[in-house]
Design a protein around this motif. Structure first.
Motif, PDB file in Angstrom:
ATOM      1  N   THR A 153      27.286  46.197  42.412  1.00  0.00           N
ATOM      2  CA  THR A 153      25.883  46.025  42.767  1.00  0.00           C
ATOM      3  C   THR A 153      25.232  47.339  43.170  1.00  0.00           C
ATOM      4  OG1 THR A 153      26.398  45.629  45.087  1.00  0.00           O
ATOM      5  CG2 THR A 153      26.373  43.690  43.619  1.00  0.00           C
ATOM      6  N   HIS A 202      37.926  39.381  33.929  1.00  0.00           N
ATOM      7  CA  HIS A 202      37.131  38.467  34.758  1.00  0.00           C
ATOM      8  C   HIS A 202      36.545  37.356  33.888  1.00  0.00           C
ATOM      9  CE1 HIS A 202      35.250  37.178  38.391  1.00  0.00           C
ATOM     10  NE2 HIS A 202      34.035  37.616  38.120  1.00  0.00           N
ATOM     11  N   HIS A 238      31.122  43.299  44.503  1.00  0.00           N
ATOM     12  CA  HIS A 238      30.556  43.196  43.169  1.00  0.00           C
ATOM     13  C   HIS A 238      29.933  44.544  42.794  1.00  0.00           C
ATOM     14  CE1 HIS A 238      31.013  38.962  44.155  1.00  0.00           C
ATOM     15  NE2 HIS A 238      30.901  38.688  42.863  1.00  0.00           N
ATOM     16  N   TRP A 292      27.433  39.241  46.936  1.00  0.00           N
ATOM     17  CA  TRP A 292      26.556  38.807  45.846  1.00  0.00           C
ATOM     18  C   TRP A 292      25.290  38.164  46.406  1.00  0.00           C
ATOM     19  CZ3 TRP A 292      25.290  33.715  45.961  1.00  0.00           C
ATOM     20  CH2 TRP A 292      26.131  32.862  46.702  1.00  0.00           C
ATOM     21  N   ASP A 297      33.659  42.901  41.086  1.00  0.00           N
ATOM     22  CA  ASP A 297      33.518  41.896  40.035  1.00  0.00           C
ATOM     23  C   ASP A 297      32.269  42.125  39.188  1.00  0.00           C
ATOM     24  OD1 ASP A 297      35.785  40.675  40.927  1.00  0.00           O
ATOM     25  OD2 ASP A 297      34.848  38.743  41.356  1.00  0.00           O
ATOM     26  N   ASP A 298      32.272  41.484  38.002  1.00  0.00           N
ATOM     27  CA  ASP A 298      31.101  41.339  37.125  1.00  0.00           C
ATOM     28  C   ASP A 298      30.652  42.636  36.463  1.00  0.00           C
ATOM     29  OD1 ASP A 298      31.287  38.839  38.196  1.00  0.00           O
ATOM     30  OD2 ASP A 298      29.372  38.882  39.248  1.00  0.00           O
ATOM     31  N   HIS A 319      32.106  34.575  32.049  1.00  0.00           N
ATOM     32  CA  HIS A 319      31.901  34.228  33.455  1.00  0.00           C
ATOM     33  C   HIS A 319      31.585  32.740  33.660  1.00  0.00           C
ATOM     34  CE1 HIS A 319      30.567  34.791  37.673  1.00  0.00           C
ATOM     35  NE2 HIS A 319      31.262  35.910  37.615  1.00  0.00           N
ATOM     36  N   ARG A 363      27.442  44.747  35.373  1.00  0.00           N
ATOM     37  CA  ARG A 363      26.532  43.791  36.005  1.00  0.00           C
ATOM     38  C   ARG A 363      25.087  44.088  35.624  1.00  0.00           C
ATOM     39  NH1 ARG A 363      27.269  40.188  40.250  1.00  0.00           N
ATOM     40  NH2 ARG A 363      25.497  39.849  41.660  1.00  0.00           N
TER      41      ARG A 363
END
Length: 311
Positions: free
Chosen positions: A226, A94, A224, A169, A29-30, A98, A33
């Motif tokens: 990350t 997504h 995520h 997250w 996700d994201d 957000h 980021r």
């Protein structure tokens, strides 16, 4: 126990595989980021791609927030997303910015989804899947929940649901805070938590699904985009396989008939696994233990920062 709805009864009648079939796909996700504790966004993307390739992982899906592209840490976001697609992965919606569905009208939320579709639709690697930010599908507001279900169907979008997650997250946010505070971070211990928690979360979801629907659907794991993924995603893929999982493509996961289920729960938020368990009347907890952020924080402080009496 609450009455099971017809779609769930249909799944219960499906034949159970003769042997265990633990299959799982990866989603991030994201994307793109913001900056994490260790890498630039561009370095992170390159590492995630390289680690997935090294682990021979199949197609993953990256859920995109187009509003983050072209500014701040997302200045090179379009190129990063194109790199994921060039490496064989796919992208999906997504939302644009957000938001929490619980904090806005259904009409405004659908407009935000539409804004993301303007950027996404027609691009290489695009899939017509939408994942709710925060897994917030309307909370206790069933009118809003149903309006979004109808809105997604009208747009030809499928709910990009999640079945397994361990709040990575939160582990990322703890790591960023520790780095900003100048605390020494035990990266080996951090990797152990990241890998172990995700494997345990997958196994927990597998067990709960077998209780609720009597079979093993293809799981969809929530991750995520990350720095922790950049560091440890290859280790996670190998650990999943070591635990008996077959890592499959996102396309394979979202072809599972479980995606047609729309559970009716008191609050529409969280994983599909939890929602089905709630609808079936299973008692809490219906979620993996380290989704409890207080418990996860204490373990992080002990194992990664060696605070609070940890070795």
């Amino acid at each position: 126990m609450r009455r099971l709805f017809l779609p769930l009864l249909i799944l219960l009648l499906l034949p159970v595989p003769a042997a265990a079939q633990k299959m799982i796909a990866l989603s991030f996700d994201d994307a793109p980021r913001g900056r994490g504790a260790f890498f630039t966004p561009e370095e992170r993307t390159a590492r995630i791609i390289a680690e997935l390739k090294k682990a021979e992982a199949p197609q993953a899906v990256f859920f995109v927030n187009p509003a983050a592209i072209g500014r701040g840490d997302g200045i090179n976001g379009e190129a990063q997303l194109a790199a994921y697609v060039a490496a064989g992965h796919v992208i999906a919606n997504h939302s644009n910015s957000h938001p929490h569905l619980s904090g806005m009208t259904a009409e405004a939320y659908l407009a935000d989804i539409d804004a993301a579709e303007v950027w996404l639709k027609g691009r290489p690697g695009y899939r017509p899947w939408f994942r709710f930010p925060f897994l917030d599908e309307g909370g206790k507001d069933k009118v809003k929940r149903d309006a979004l279900r109808a809105g997604l169907a009208a747009r030809g979008l499928k709910n990009g649901y999640v079945t397994a997650e361990s709040s990575d997250w939160h582990l990322e946010s703890l790591t960023i805070a520790a780095a900003k505070a100048g605390k020494p971070i035990d990266r080996a211990a951090l990797g152990d938590l990241y890998v172990t928690w995700h494997v345990e979360a997958a196994d927990y979801a597998d067990g709960l699904m077998r209780q609720v629907i009597g079979r093993q659907p293809v799981q969809m794991m929530l991750l995520h985009e990350t720095d922790l993924a950049a560091l440890y995603i290859g280790d996670l893929v190998r650990a999943l396989r070591g635990a008996g999982w077959t890592v499959v493509s996102a396309d394979t996961a979202y072809a599972d008939p479980i995606g047609a289920l729309m559970p009716d729960t008191p609050s529409a938020q969280g994983t599909l696994t939890e929602a089905l368990a709630w609808q079936a009347g299973l008692p809490a907890p219906r979620w993996y233990r380290y989704n409890d952020t207080a418990l996860a924080t204490a373990e992080f402080n002990k194992q990664v920062l060696h605070e609070g009496g940890g070795e």
